[in-house]
Design a protein around this motif. Structure first.
Motif, PDB file in Angstrom:
ATOM      1  N   UNK A  53       0.815  -1.211   0.000  1.00 51.39           N
ATOM      2  CA  UNK A  53       0.000   0.000   0.000  1.00 51.39           C
ATOM      3  C   UNK A  53       0.853   1.267   0.000  1.00 51.39           C
ATOM      4  N   UNK A  54       0.400   2.254  -0.740  1.00 48.90           N
ATOM      5  CA  UNK A  54       1.154   3.510  -0.842  1.00 48.90           C
ATOM      6  C   UNK A  54       1.270   4.206   0.502  1.00 48.90           C
ATOM      7  N   UNK A  55       0.330   3.991   1.391  1.00 47.08           N
ATOM      8  CA  UNK A  55       0.332   4.678   2.684  1.00 47.08           C
ATOM      9  C   UNK A  55       1.249   4.019   3.712  1.00 47.08           C
ATOM     10  N   UNK A  56       1.821   2.856   3.384  1.00 52.49           N
ATOM     11  CA  UNK A  56       2.696   2.149   4.317  1.00 52.49           C
ATOM     12  C   UNK A  56       4.163   2.463   4.001  1.00 52.49           C
ATOM     13  N   UNK A  57       4.927   2.875   5.014  1.00 50.49           N
ATOM     14  CA  UNK A  57       6.327   3.224   4.808  1.00 50.49           C
ATOM     15  C   UNK A  57       7.214   2.005   4.579  1.00 50.49           C
ATOM     16  N   UNK A  58       6.878   0.875   5.187  1.00 48.84           N
ATOM     17  CA  UNK A  58       7.706  -0.321   5.076  1.00 48.84           C
ATOM     18  C   UNK A  58       6.876  -1.493   4.552  1.00 48.84           C
ATOM     19  N   UNK A  59       7.598  -2.538   4.118  1.00 45.67           N
ATOM     20  CA  UNK A  59       6.888  -3.692   3.569  1.00 45.67           C
ATOM     21  C   UNK A  59       7.736  -4.945   3.717  1.00 45.67           C
ATOM     22  N   UNK A  60       7.096  -5.995   4.119  1.00 45.78           N
ATOM     23  CA  UNK A  60       7.681  -7.331   4.066  1.00 45.78           C
ATOM     24  C   UNK A  60       6.532  -8.310   3.907  1.00 45.78           C
ATOM     25  N   UNK A  61       6.827  -9.453   3.310  1.00 45.42           N
ATOM     26  CA  UNK A  61       5.776 -10.441   3.057  1.00 45.42           C
ATOM     27  C   UNK A  61       6.321 -11.833   3.325  1.00 45.42           C
ATOM     28  N   UNK A  62       5.482 -12.677   3.917  1.00 45.40           N
ATOM     29  CA  UNK A  62       5.863 -14.031   4.281  1.00 45.40           C
ATOM     30  C   UNK A  62       4.818 -15.023   3.770  1.00 45.40           C
ATOM     31  N   UNK A  63       5.297 -16.153   3.272  1.00 45.44           N
ATOM     32  CA  UNK A  63       4.411 -17.285   3.035  1.00 45.44           C
ATOM     33  C   UNK A  63       4.251 -18.002   4.369  1.00 45.44           C
TER      34      UNK A  63
END
Length: 460
Positions: free
Chosen positions: A205-215
């Motif tokens: 999302x554009x409003x989120x400063x950070x990002x990580x994703x996990x299966x």
């Protein structure tokens, strides 16, 4: 003499009748009174459960009158381990317990085990001993975590953008499988090409400063594995707009929307009108669209291909995706919002053209979006067309590429005729520009799926 005997036998008859009535009354009381209810307690467990021996097993016992005591033991047929043995001081119709092994207990993981569960209620049935539950639950011991292997993924993901991933997940008793981000957003995964392989689009999302994703994979025994998807994160700075409000602005379209959607418009005055539209109504509108665009509608995926979106012929961008807008009144902060679409304009009432085949999942008025249309294109991806003046489709329609689905307008929170075009992945709005770029789509989506398919086919 005969008269006296007749009177005596009549008294005896009345006495016995009274006794019968009393006994009948007592019997009826015993039969209907809750104190003498005859139902044994029940539990929430089936006759077969899976246990990793580390996490506890929630045990819920319910009864019509109340639970008096409970015992739980684990047996392999030759020896028994007591796990719970308790009497309840406060009688409740439902108790919640946690079944866990005592610390230091070692079990033969290959043995066959059973949970033996006893529970007694406080009923006065069975000569005041109450009703008793005796249950045997087969336990399959499983301490192995599900296996996850990320086969391929997009090299990078941009803030506000999308990416793809293909992975393998295996476990004989797999229960849950999904992707979760650091913001706790969950993306559903779709079986891909062959058994044991899965694919998904994900969004930052554009409003989120950070990002990580996990299966994340969980099995029936409670074992969990989580594997990070190693995207290169590309931050993007979006436009920041500072907009000063005035009374004239509040008295036009804003007042119209308040009068249409507020429960009691007369109670909302001045700058509160704008806050209602920009916050309350916006949340409702975005929530309605989000609920219609959160699902993956197909059961499996083998191929996925879309042409770049080009919904408005000769359309010119008049507002960009990700614009972070701050509003003030008399130099005092009032509200803020994110513009999560690309505004395109050409001529008034211009035809909006479907760039790809799809199914209409939304076609209705929706607050700030006005008359809107949302179309599903597969793999959890949707396109959105808002502020329309008219619509040519309804929910459930199958649209074809090149078909005119609506016409531009200024409905909702729009101050001129234009199209608000959005792209949504499982409820998250992403940069439309990516899905209007043939090379980006090829490099970040289609090559990932195609190379994964070839890799899967090459494996035995």
């Amino acid at each position: 003499m005969r008269g006296r005997r007749g009177r005596g036998s009549g008294v005896v008859g009345i006495f016995f009748l009274a006794v019968i009535v009393v006994l009948a009354g007592c019997g009826y009381y015993l039969y209907t009174s809750k104190i003498f209810e005859r139902n044994a307690p029940v539990i929430n467990l089936s006759n077969q459960i899976y246990w990793n021996l580390k996490s506890s097993i929630p045990l819920i016992i319910k009864d019509d009158t109340g639970i008096k005591s409970a015992k739980v033991s684990l047996s392999d047929g030759s020896k028994k381990i007591n796990l719970i043995d308790t009497k309840f001081d406060i009688i409740k119709p439902e108790v919640k317990l946690e079944i866990s092994l005592p610390k230091g207990t070692l079990l033969d993981k290959s043995a066959n085990y059973q949970l033996e569960i006893e529970a007694n209620d406080v009923s006065k049935w069975n000569f005041f001993t109450g009703n008793k539950l005796d249950a045997l639950i087969n336990v399959a011991v499983d301490t192995q975590r599900p296996d996850i292997y990320v086969l391929n993924q997009s090299y990078k993901i941009t803030r506000g953008g999308a990416a793809a991933v293909v992975f393998r997940a295996s476990d004989e008793m797999l229960k849950e499988l999904y992707i979760e981000t650091n913001a706790k957003k969950q993306f559903k995964v779709t079986p891909f090409h062959k058994d044991g392989y899965y694919a998904s689009l994900v969004a930052w999302p554009a409003s989120e400063d950070s990002f990580s994703a996990y299966v994340i994979a969980k099995d029936m025994a409670g074992n969990e594995n989580r594997t990070r998807i190693k995207y290169y994160l590309q931050d993007k700075k979006y436009k920041v707009s500072n907009i000063a409000l005035n009374d004239e602005f509040l008295g036009g379209k804003i007042t119209d929307l308040v009068n249409r959607y507020a429960q009691d418009p007369s109670q909302i005055q001045g700058v509160a009108k704008f806050k209602f539209v920009n916050e309350t109504l916006r949340n409702q509108s975005e929530g309605a669209i989000g609920s219609k665009t959160k699902d993956v509608l197909e059961d499996s995926l083998n191929k996925f291909f879309l042409k770049p979106f080009y919904p408005l012929k000769n359309g010119q961008a008049v507002a960009s995706f990700g614009d972070h807008r701050f509003y003030s009144m008399n130099k005092e902060p009032v509200s803020e919002s994110w513009h999560l679409g690309l505004d395109l304009a050409s001529i008034a009432g211009a035809p909006i053209i479907a760039s790809n085949d799809g199914e209409v999942v939304f076609a209705d008025e929706d607050g700030i979006y006005g008359l809107g249309v949302a179309v599903y294109h597969g793999f959890g991806l949707y396109s959105l067309y808002a502020h329309c003046s008219s619509s040519n489709v309804k929910v459930g329609d199958k649209v074809k590429a090149g078909e005119v689905i609506a016409h531009t307008g200024s409905s909702g929170l729009a101050f001129g005729d234009h199209l608000h075009f959005g792209v949504i992945i499982q409820g998250v709005e992403v940069r439309p520009e990516e899905w209007m770029d043939k090379k980006w789509m090829e490099d970040n989506i289609y090559k990932i799926l195609e190379n994964s398919r070839k890799s899967i086919d090459s494996r035995k």
